[in-house]
Structure formats: structure tokens, C-alpha cells
Motif scaffolding. Structure first.
Motif, PDB file in Angstrom:
ATOM      1  N   GLU A  95       0.830  -1.211   0.000  1.00 57.01           N
ATOM      2  CA  GLU A  95       0.000   0.000   0.000  1.00 57.01           C
ATOM      3  C   GLU A  95       0.861   1.257   0.000  1.00 57.01           C
ATOM      4  O   GLU A  95       0.565   2.216  -0.724  1.00 57.01           O
ATOM      5  CB  GLU A  95      -0.918   0.006   1.228  1.00 57.01           C
ATOM      6  CG  GLU A  95      -2.038  -1.020   1.161  1.00 57.01           C
ATOM      7  CD  GLU A  95      -2.836  -1.076   2.445  1.00 57.01           C
ATOM      8  OE1 GLU A  95      -3.999  -1.498   2.388  1.00 57.01           O
ATOM      9  OE2 GLU A  95      -2.299  -0.709   3.512  1.00 57.01           O
ATOM     10  N   ASN A 120      -2.147  -8.244 -10.022  1.00 59.28           N
ATOM     11  CA  ASN A 120      -2.867  -8.884  -8.926  1.00 59.28           C
ATOM     12  C   ASN A 120      -1.802  -9.557  -8.074  1.00 59.28           C
ATOM     13  O   ASN A 120      -1.021 -10.364  -8.583  1.00 59.28           O
ATOM     14  CB  ASN A 120      -3.836  -9.957  -9.442  1.00 59.28           C
ATOM     15  CG  ASN A 120      -4.836  -9.418 -10.430  1.00 59.28           C
ATOM     16  OD1 ASN A 120      -5.525  -8.454 -10.154  1.00 59.28           O
ATOM     17  ND2 ASN A 120      -4.906 -10.048 -11.604  1.00 59.28           N
ATOM     18  N   LEU A 146      -4.310  -8.069  -3.509  1.00 56.24           N
ATOM     19  CA  LEU A 146      -4.175  -6.656  -3.844  1.00 56.24           C
ATOM     20  C   LEU A 146      -4.253  -6.522  -5.356  1.00 56.24           C
ATOM     21  O   LEU A 146      -3.465  -7.132  -6.087  1.00 56.24           O
ATOM     22  CB  LEU A 146      -2.849  -6.098  -3.328  1.00 56.24           C
ATOM     23  CG  LEU A 146      -2.656  -6.182  -1.803  1.00 56.24           C
ATOM     24  CD1 LEU A 146      -1.780  -7.373  -1.464  1.00 56.24           C
ATOM     25  CD2 LEU A 146      -2.046  -4.909  -1.255  1.00 56.24           C
ATOM     26  N   GLU A 147      -5.207  -5.725  -5.831  1.00 59.86           N
ATOM     27  CA  GLU A 147      -5.451  -5.548  -7.261  1.00 59.86           C
ATOM     28  C   GLU A 147      -5.160  -4.090  -7.628  1.00 59.86           C
ATOM     29  O   GLU A 147      -5.796  -3.176  -7.120  1.00 59.86           O
ATOM     30  CB  GLU A 147      -6.903  -5.909  -7.580  1.00 59.86           C
ATOM     31  CG  GLU A 147      -7.228  -7.363  -7.238  1.00 59.86           C
ATOM     32  CD  GLU A 147      -8.723  -7.617  -7.107  1.00 59.86           C
ATOM     33  OE1 GLU A 147      -9.265  -8.415  -7.893  1.00 59.86           O
ATOM     34  OE2 GLU A 147      -9.344  -7.002  -6.213  1.00 59.86           O
ATOM     35  N   TRP A 148      -4.183  -3.911  -8.510  1.00 59.14           N
ATOM     36  CA  TRP A 148      -3.705  -2.573  -8.863  1.00 59.14           C
ATOM     37  C   TRP A 148      -3.966  -2.300 -10.342  1.00 59.14           C
ATOM     38  O   TRP A 148      -3.510  -3.040 -11.212  1.00 59.14           O
ATOM     39  CB  TRP A 148      -2.214  -2.459  -8.569  1.00 59.14           C
ATOM     40  CG  TRP A 148      -1.543  -1.254  -9.164  1.00 59.14           C
ATOM     41  CD1 TRP A 148      -0.740  -1.233 -10.272  1.00 59.14           C
ATOM     42  CD2 TRP A 148      -1.610   0.090  -8.690  1.00 59.14           C
ATOM     43  NE1 TRP A 148      -0.306   0.043 -10.519  1.00 59.14           N
ATOM     44  CE2 TRP A 148      -0.829   0.881  -9.563  1.00 59.14           C
ATOM     45  CE3 TRP A 148      -2.263   0.701  -7.612  1.00 59.14           C
ATOM     46  CZ2 TRP A 148      -0.677   2.258  -9.380  1.00 59.14           C
ATOM     47  CZ3 TRP A 148      -2.108   2.073  -7.436  1.00 59.14           C
ATOM     48  CH2 TRP A 148      -1.325   2.828  -8.306  1.00 59.14           C
ATOM     49  N   GLY A 206      -5.318   2.369  -9.317  1.00 52.46           N
ATOM     50  CA  GLY A 206      -5.853   2.485  -7.971  1.00 52.46           C
ATOM     51  C   GLY A 206      -5.737   1.125  -7.335  1.00 52.46           C
ATOM     52  O   GLY A 206      -5.680   0.109  -8.028  1.00 52.46           O
ATOM     53  N   LEU A 207      -5.658   1.083  -6.008  1.00 54.32           N
ATOM     54  CA  LEU A 207      -5.419  -0.182  -5.317  1.00 54.32           C
ATOM     55  C   LEU A 207      -6.662  -0.647  -4.579  1.00 54.32           C
ATOM     56  O   LEU A 207      -7.272   0.106  -3.811  1.00 54.32           O
ATOM     57  CB  LEU A 207      -4.273  -0.028  -4.317  1.00 54.32           C
ATOM     58  CG  LEU A 207      -3.810  -1.318  -3.624  1.00 54.32           C
ATOM     59  CD1 LEU A 207      -3.187  -2.276  -4.634  1.00 54.32           C
ATOM     60  CD2 LEU A 207      -2.840  -1.004  -2.501  1.00 54.32           C
ATOM     61  N   ARG A 208      -7.039  -1.895  -4.808  1.00 54.48           N
ATOM     62  CA  ARG A 208      -8.093  -2.551  -4.055  1.00 54.48           C
ATOM     63  C   ARG A 208      -7.453  -3.660  -3.238  1.00 54.48           C
ATOM     64  O   ARG A 208      -6.697  -4.475  -3.772  1.00 54.48           O
ATOM     65  CB  ARG A 208      -9.135  -3.141  -4.998  1.00 54.48           C
ATOM     66  CG  ARG A 208     -10.257  -3.896  -4.295  1.00 54.48           C
ATOM     67  CD  ARG A 208     -11.143  -4.598  -5.300  1.00 54.48           C
ATOM     68  NE  ARG A 208     -12.240  -5.308  -4.657  1.00 54.48           N
ATOM     69  CZ  ARG A 208     -13.049  -6.140  -5.302  1.00 54.48           C
ATOM     70  NH1 ARG A 208     -12.882  -6.354  -6.595  1.00 54.48           N
ATOM     71  NH2 ARG A 208     -14.028  -6.752  -4.659  1.00 54.48           N
ATOM     72  N   ARG A 253      -8.277  -6.777  -0.494  1.00 57.57           N
ATOM     73  CA  ARG A 253      -9.337  -7.574   0.131  1.00 57.57           C
ATOM     74  C   ARG A 253      -8.771  -8.833   0.773  1.00 57.57           C
ATOM     75  O   ARG A 253      -7.904  -9.498   0.207  1.00 57.57           O
ATOM     76  CB  ARG A 253     -10.434  -7.932  -0.865  1.00 57.57           C
ATOM     77  CG  ARG A 253      -9.993  -8.540  -2.175  1.00 57.57           C
ATOM     78  CD  ARG A 253     -11.204  -8.915  -3.012  1.00 57.57           C
ATOM     79  NE  ARG A 253     -10.873  -9.187  -4.387  1.00 57.57           N
ATOM     80  CZ  ARG A 253     -11.495 -10.081  -5.138  1.00 57.57           C
ATOM     81  NH1 ARG A 253     -12.463 -10.797  -4.625  1.00 57.57           N
ATOM     82  NH2 ARG A 253     -11.157 -10.254  -6.392  1.00 57.57           N
ATOM     83  N   ASP A 289     -15.052 -12.170  -9.871  1.00 59.06           N
ATOM     84  CA  ASP A 289     -15.078 -10.702  -9.882  1.00 59.06           C
ATOM     85  C   ASP A 289     -14.085 -10.230 -10.939  1.00 59.06           C
ATOM     86  O   ASP A 289     -12.912  -9.997 -10.646  1.00 59.06           O
ATOM     87  CB  ASP A 289     -14.706 -10.178  -8.495  1.00 59.06           C
ATOM     88  CG  ASP A 289     -14.851  -8.670  -8.387  1.00 59.06           C
ATOM     89  OD1 ASP A 289     -15.314  -8.050  -9.367  1.00 59.06           O
ATOM     90  OD2 ASP A 289     -14.508  -8.116  -7.329  1.00 59.06           O
TER      91      ASP A 289
END
Length: 247
Positions: free
Chosen positions: A102, A114, A126-128, A131-133, A135, A152
């Protein structure tokens, strides 16, 4: 790395079970798994061009695996994603590694990825895409491909047909890999390896200048880490055990 299959907290005999293919340019040199770093000790293969890795584990029990993420936007790609993976593996837990990533993406713009960070206590995706998601995934079987994970999916317009096909194959693979009654981790690992080499799923890639360069099978249990590596496409290359005496 373009395909990641893993079972987290599914099997009593092994909380972490991973199967993954790496897709890369045919001529790009890489080194098979070995001692990637000393402090902490990290076992991983590495890319000889940029110096990073795409999969590995450390002495603290943290495993990291990255796949490319297909997106329509063109990112600056200021730094190799493989170096990010290597640095994440310096951390003492998957949670610590996630916090490090992060911070890193706030300072550097990487190409899309990913990144799965896994230990006994957490499995974090972590999916970038600029922008970073972040979960935390639940215990179960998970499938990560270039367009997303676990149903997803975000298919970029620039790869719509191929991306939709990959998403459907990922759905099929996750369904096929649901544990059978009484199944143990070794049996599941064998089924995951079969899917990675089965061209019907499209995870073993063969093209003129690009394709599946290697495949990894990692299993963490009470006795330590078992790592088997195929230094070539798994449809035609045997998995060989990786020496783990360095731990």
C-alpha cells in the motif's frame, strides 16, 4: 505469472496450497528457484533482466504470488513489479506485506497487477490498475487470472474476446477444484497441476514469442514448505523438487 490457483485454510494437513503458471516472453532469461535473499531467507525464482521475482516464500511462512492485470489505461510502469514482490517477501506476515505494498504504490506507479500475499493467518489479494483494491479472502479455493479473481472480473475493451474467455475458464477451474469429500491437500494439488497443463482451460500458453515459461507447486504444512518447479510449460515439463535445506 498469469494464473494462480490456491486453497487457503481448506485442508487440515496443509493450510496453504498453491499452483501457478508464469507466462512471459520466450527470450527473457530467468533463474530457477534458489536462495533469493539472505535476511530474511527467501526461496524464489528470479528474472535475470529486472532482478525481481513472481513467486516465492520466506522463513516467516509468507508466500507471495503476482499475476499481470490487464487494463485499458497505460500506466507509467516506473519500476518492475517483480521487485515489489521480492520486497514484500522481506516482511514477517502477509498483513505486514500488504501494508508495505500500500505504501509502495503511493510512491511508484507500477504496471497493472494482482498480488496474493498468504500465510497461515491471512490471505490478502491486492489488485492494482492505477488504484489499489485490497481484500482479505475467505478460506476456500481461489483462482486469480489477468482479468480478476473468483468471479469478480473486469475485462478491458482492448482484450474483450480473450478476456471473457479467460474469465469463463477461471470460473470453470474454480468449480472443478472444489474439494472432494475426504480429499487431502496432495490430491488437490495434483488436480490443480492437471488444470494448469490442460490446454482446454487455456492456462498453458504457447505462442511464437510468448508463453508459459514455468510452473510452481507450493504446499505449506507442519513439516515446512514443499516446493516443486517445472522449468518450462507444465504440459511438457516435469515438476522437480526444490531443495529447501536453506531453512
Amino acid at each position: 505469472m498469469c494464473t494462480l490457483l490456491f486453497a487457503w485454510q481448506v485442508f487440515e494437513d496443509a493450510p496453504v496450497v498453491i499452483a501457478a503458471n508464469r507466462d512471459e516472453a520466450i527470450g527473457r532469461p530467468s533463474h530457477p528457484p534458489g536462495l533469493y535473499s539472505e535476511n530474511p531467507r527467501v526461496i524464489a525464482p528470479w528474472d535475470e533482466q529486472a532482478g525481481g521475482t513472481w513467486i516465492g516464500y520466506n522463513a516467516f511462512g509468507v508466500t507471495a504470488v503476482i499475476t499481470n492485470r490487464w487494463i485499458d489505461d497505460e500506466l507509467a510502469a516506473e519500476r518492475s513489479r517483480g521487485l515489489l514482490v521480492g520486497e514484500a517477501l522481506e516482511r514477517e506476515s502477509a498483513e505486514d506485506a500488504a501494508r508495505f505494498v500500500e505504501r509502495s504504490v503511493r510512491e511508484v506507479e507500477y504496471d497493472g497487477f494482482n498480488l496474493a500475499l498468504i500465510d497461515e493467518n491471512a490471505a490478502i489479494l491486492l489488485e492494482w490498475d492505477g488504484g489499489l483494491r485490497v481484500r482479505n479472502v475467505d478460506p476456500g479455493v481461489h483462482v486469480v487470472v489477468n482479468v480478476g479473481a473468483d468471479g469478480d472480473f473486469e475485462v478491458p475493451a482492448s482484450r474483450s474476446a480473450f478476456g471473457e474467455r479467460q474469465a469463463e475458464n477461471a470460473r470453470r477451474a474454480r468449480e472443478a477444484l472444489q474439494p472432494d469429500p475426504g480429499e487431502r491437500s496432495g490430491e488437490w494439488h495434483g488436480r490443480a497441476a492437471e488444470i494448469l497443463r490442460d490446454h482446454d482451460y487455456g492456462f498453458c500458453v504457447h505462442a511464437d514469442s510468448y508463453g508459459t515459461r514455468s510452473s510452481s507447486l507450493i504446499r505449506v504444512n507442519a513439516e515446512g514448505v514443499e516446493y516443486r518447479f517445472a522449468d518450462g510449460p507444465p504440459c511438457e515439463t516435469e515438476y522437480e523438487p526444490v531443495d529447501r535445506h536453506v531453512f
